[in-house]
Design a protein around this motif. Structure first.
Motif, PDB file in Angstrom:
ATOM      1  N   VAL A  67       3.532  -7.902   8.259  1.00 17.74           N
ATOM      2  CA  VAL A  67       2.438  -7.055   7.767  1.00 17.74           C
ATOM      3  C   VAL A  67       2.966  -5.760   7.161  1.00 17.74           C
ATOM      4  CG1 VAL A  67       0.263  -5.919   8.342  1.00 17.74           C
ATOM      5  CG2 VAL A  67       0.942  -7.996   9.561  1.00 17.74           C
ATOM      6  N   GLY A  68       3.551  -4.902   7.992  1.00 22.27           N
ATOM      7  CA  GLY A  68       4.007  -3.606   7.496  1.00 22.27           C
ATOM      8  C   GLY A  68       4.432  -2.704   8.637  1.00 22.27           C
ATOM      9  N   TYR A  69       3.987  -1.444   8.588  1.00 19.51           N
ATOM     10  CA  TYR A  69       4.412  -0.453   9.569  1.00 19.51           C
ATOM     11  C   TYR A  69       3.218   0.354  10.071  1.00 19.51           C
ATOM     12  CZ  TYR A  69       9.041  -1.293   7.529  1.00 19.51           C
ATOM     13  OH  TYR A  69      10.199  -1.877   7.080  1.00 19.51           O
TER      14      TYR A  69
ATOM     15  N   SER B  32       9.043  -4.517  -1.812  1.00 22.16           N
ATOM     16  CA  SER B  32       8.914  -4.230  -0.385  1.00 22.16           C
ATOM     17  C   SER B  32      10.246  -3.789   0.212  1.00 22.16           C
ATOM     18  CB  SER B  32       8.383  -5.460   0.350  1.00 22.16           C
ATOM     19  OG  SER B  32       9.272  -6.550   0.209  1.00 22.16           O
ATOM     20  N   ARG B  33      11.349  -4.233  -0.384  1.00 24.05           N
ATOM     21  CA  ARG B  33      12.663  -3.834   0.125  1.00 24.05           C
ATOM     22  C   ARG B  33      12.900  -2.343  -0.094  1.00 24.05           C
ATOM     23  NH1 ARG B  33      17.359  -8.040  -1.274  1.00 24.05           N
ATOM     24  NH2 ARG B  33      18.352  -6.722   0.304  1.00 24.05           N
TER      25      ARG B  33
ATOM     26  N   MET C 175      12.355   3.354   4.961  1.00 22.25           N
ATOM     27  CA  MET C 175      11.920   3.383   6.357  1.00 22.25           C
ATOM     28  C   MET C 175      13.135   3.418   7.285  1.00 22.25           C
ATOM     29  SD  MET C 175       8.839   3.545   7.609  1.00 22.25           S
ATOM     30  CE  MET C 175       7.804   2.687   6.421  1.00 22.25           C
ATOM     31  N   ARG C 176      14.168   2.675   6.939  1.00 23.21           N
ATOM     32  CA  ARG C 176      15.387   2.661   7.746  1.00 23.21           C
ATOM     33  C   ARG C 176      16.032   4.054   7.765  1.00 23.21           C
ATOM     34  NH1 ARG C 176      17.151  -1.538   5.745  1.00 23.21           N
ATOM     35  NH2 ARG C 176      18.473  -0.706   4.090  1.00 23.21           N
ATOM     36  N   ARG C 177      16.061   4.714   6.617  1.00 26.29           N
ATOM     37  CA  ARG C 177      16.634   6.065   6.557  1.00 26.29           C
ATOM     38  C   ARG C 177      15.781   7.062   7.330  1.00 26.29           C
ATOM     39  NH1 ARG C 177      17.710   5.821   0.037  1.00 26.29           N
ATOM     40  NH2 ARG C 177      19.576   4.485   0.085  1.00 26.29           N
TER      41      ARG C 177
ATOM     42  N   ARG D 218       0.830  -1.201   0.000  1.00 27.75           N
ATOM     43  CA  ARG D 218       0.000   0.000   0.000  1.00 27.75           C
ATOM     44  C   ARG D 218       0.865   1.251   0.000  1.00 27.75           C
ATOM     45  NH1 ARG D 218      -4.728   1.777   4.343  1.00 27.75           N
ATOM     46  NH2 ARG D 218      -4.903   3.927   3.630  1.00 27.75           N
ATOM     47  N   LEU D 219       1.960   1.222   0.762  1.00 32.78           N
ATOM     48  CA  LEU D 219       2.868   2.369   0.767  1.00 32.78           C
ATOM     49  C   LEU D 219       3.493   2.577  -0.608  1.00 32.78           C
ATOM     50  CD1 LEU D 219       4.570   1.887   4.246  1.00 32.78           C
ATOM     51  CD2 LEU D 219       3.227   3.870   3.528  1.00 32.78           C
TER      52      LEU D 219
END
Length: 235
Positions: A223-225, A196-197, A203-205, A182-183
């Motif tokens: 799932v996700g975040y 997804s990577r 997200m890590r940054r 979705r993102l």
């Protein structure tokens, strides 16, 4: 203060009556549905403040499908959902979160814990609705969507346009879990050939720039975040 309304969707009469009894004693207005069709009808017509939804329902449409339809319908998309799941049924919990449920409570449940979960979800939903259109502010973290500015203790943390979009989607999700797919669809162009990577890397940054607030972006395994500020994490 306006009385909050809750739609209880549970096919077991004894459990439904117990839920209704405890909710009314806690000051909530309660509507009941024993099957999926009535649940969807009542939710669209009455617009409850929250839906308490059992996964196991009769008639060929289970609670997961009801949740999916609630989150797709413009009339009920913003109504928070708490799923009632069988103890230890991780699959139902994960799928429910993927479909947009705000929380889940395993059976058998403590009425006191359930009431605390309901209170927490309603509080998050209400505060997020007020904040999400313009931004978010808590502790030293301030997010201004209109100004495209994110500061910590007054200092701009220099987010890229993509990082800002990711954070905006997470905050506006009002505590719901957002899947990586979705993102990808909402932050990047629909034709973007990412995986997804790609989301995980950004997200890590983003977490790195958030510093002490990095943990407010929670990873839901498989799932996700979701965005879960410290005050919510303690609930």
């Amino acid at each position: 203060m306006t009385q909050k309304s809750i739609l209880v969707v549970e096919d077991n009469l004894e459990t439904r009556e117990l839920l209704t009894y405890n909710l009314k004693n806690a000051g909530y207005a309660v509507r009941e549905a024993g099957d999926a069709v009535k649940a969807l009808e009542l939710a669209a017509r009455a617009r409850p403040d929250l839906v308490l939804l059992d996964v196991m329902l009769p008639g060929g449409m289970d609670g997961l499908e009801v949740c999916r339809r609630l989150k797709q319908d413009e009339r009920t998309r913003g109504v928070p959902v708490i799923m009632l799941t069988a103890l230890g049924d991780e699959v139902d919990r994960i799928v429910g979160l993927e479909l947009g449920a705000e929380d889940y409570v395993p059976k058998p449940f403590s009425p006191r814990e359930l009431l605390l979960r309901i209170k927490a979800v309603l509080r998050r939903s209400g505060s997020a609705a007020e904040e999400s259109s313009a931004g978010f502010s808590e502790g030293g973290l301030n997010i201004d969507f209109e100004a495209h500015s994110v500061t910590i203790d007054g200092a701009d943390i220099g987010l890229t346009s993509t990082e800002h979009k990711i954070l905006r989607e997470l905050v506006r999700a009002k505590g719901r879990v957002l899947q990586r797919d979705r993102l990808l669809d909402t932050v990047w162009d629909t034709d973007f050939d990412g995986t997804s990577r790609t989301v995980d890397t950004h997200m890590r940054r983003l977490r790195g720039k958030l510093g002490a607030y990095a943990d407010w972006i929670e990873t839901v395994r498989g799932v996700g975040y979701r965005f879960k500020p410290l005050a919510q994490a303690k609930e």
